[in-house]
Design a protein around this motif. Structure first.
Motif, PDB file in Angstrom:
ATOM      1  N   ILE A 176     -34.952 -14.221 -25.594  1.00  0.00           N
ATOM      2  CA  ILE A 176     -33.705 -13.586 -25.147  1.00  0.00           C
ATOM      3  C   ILE A 176     -32.528 -14.438 -25.590  1.00  0.00           C
ATOM      4  CG2 ILE A 176     -34.789 -12.535 -23.121  1.00  0.00           C
ATOM      5  CD1 ILE A 176     -33.228 -14.714 -21.479  1.00  0.00           C
ATOM      6  N   SER A 177     -31.354 -13.922 -25.395  1.00  0.00           N
ATOM      7  CA  SER A 177     -30.135 -14.686 -25.598  1.00  0.00           C
ATOM      8  C   SER A 177     -29.506 -14.840 -24.222  1.00  0.00           C
ATOM      9  CB  SER A 177     -29.196 -13.926 -26.536  1.00  0.00           C
ATOM     10  OG  SER A 177     -27.969 -14.610 -26.628  1.00  0.00           O
ATOM     11  N   ILE A 178     -29.183 -16.073 -23.858  1.00  0.00           N
ATOM     12  CA  ILE A 178     -28.591 -16.339 -22.544  1.00  0.00           C
ATOM     13  C   ILE A 178     -27.410 -17.291 -22.734  1.00  0.00           C
ATOM     14  CG2 ILE A 178     -30.213 -18.225 -22.113  1.00  0.00           C
ATOM     15  CD1 ILE A 178     -30.127 -17.479 -19.142  1.00  0.00           C
ATOM     16  N   ARG A 179     -26.366 -17.055 -21.979  1.00  0.00           N
ATOM     17  CA  ARG A 179     -25.191 -17.932 -22.051  1.00  0.00           C
ATOM     18  C   ARG A 179     -25.245 -18.912 -20.884  1.00  0.00           C
ATOM     19  NH1 ARG A 179     -21.628 -15.946 -25.776  1.00  0.00           N
ATOM     20  NH2 ARG A 179     -21.924 -13.771 -26.334  1.00  0.00           N
ATOM     21  N   LEU A 180     -25.225 -20.198 -21.226  1.00  0.00           N
ATOM     22  CA  LEU A 180     -25.244 -21.264 -20.224  1.00  0.00           C
ATOM     23  C   LEU A 180     -23.980 -22.087 -20.368  1.00  0.00           C
ATOM     24  CD1 LEU A 180     -28.919 -22.506 -20.777  1.00  0.00           C
ATOM     25  CD2 LEU A 180     -28.100 -20.978 -18.976  1.00  0.00           C
ATOM     26  N   GLN A 227     -36.294 -25.871 -23.130  1.00  0.00           N
ATOM     27  CA  GLN A 227     -36.401 -24.461 -22.751  1.00  0.00           C
ATOM     28  C   GLN A 227     -37.474 -24.276 -21.689  1.00  0.00           C
ATOM     29  OE1 GLN A 227     -36.956 -22.938 -26.721  1.00  0.00           O
ATOM     30  NE2 GLN A 227     -34.862 -22.133 -26.771  1.00  0.00           N
ATOM     31  N   ASN A 257     -36.960 -22.827 -17.925  1.00  0.00           N
ATOM     32  CA  ASN A 257     -37.842 -21.786 -17.392  1.00  0.00           C
ATOM     33  C   ASN A 257     -38.463 -22.235 -16.070  1.00  0.00           C
ATOM     34  OD1 ASN A 257     -39.173 -19.098 -18.097  1.00  0.00           O
ATOM     35  ND2 ASN A 257     -40.932 -20.380 -17.605  1.00  0.00           N
ATOM     36  N   LEU A 263     -35.940 -21.870 -13.300  1.00  0.00           N
ATOM     37  CA  LEU A 263     -35.763 -20.453 -12.967  1.00  0.00           C
ATOM     38  C   LEU A 263     -36.978 -19.920 -12.206  1.00  0.00           C
ATOM     39  CD1 LEU A 263     -34.140 -19.189 -16.276  1.00  0.00           C
ATOM     40  CD2 LEU A 263     -33.010 -19.523 -14.069  1.00  0.00           C
TER      41      LEU A 263
END
Length: 64
Positions: free
Chosen positions: A17-21, A37, A41, A44
């Motif tokens: 996915i693409s996620i903005r942090l 990563q 995970n 989360l």
């Protein structure tokens, strides 16, 4: 979308996915080196597990 098997969680797959942090959040995880990563995970997953347990405690038991 390719999915990748995760031996740490049998039956789990990984979905790219693409996620903005926030920059500082990403920098914090990257400071730990390779595997950042997986660490994100894990955080989360921990949050998800905690939230699901809390929700289960709030639900009234239908059998009573």
């Amino acid at each position: 979308m390719a999915r990748h098997f995760d031996p740490d969680h049998l039956g789990s797959t990984k979905t790219p996915i693409s996620i903005r942090l926030d920059d500082d959040v990403l920098a914090f995880f990257k400071e730990g080196g390779a595997g950042y990563q997986k660490r994100i995970n894990a955080v989360l997953r921990s949050y998800m597990d905690h939230t699901l347990k809390r929700r289960a405690k709030r639900k009234p038991n239908a059998a009573e």
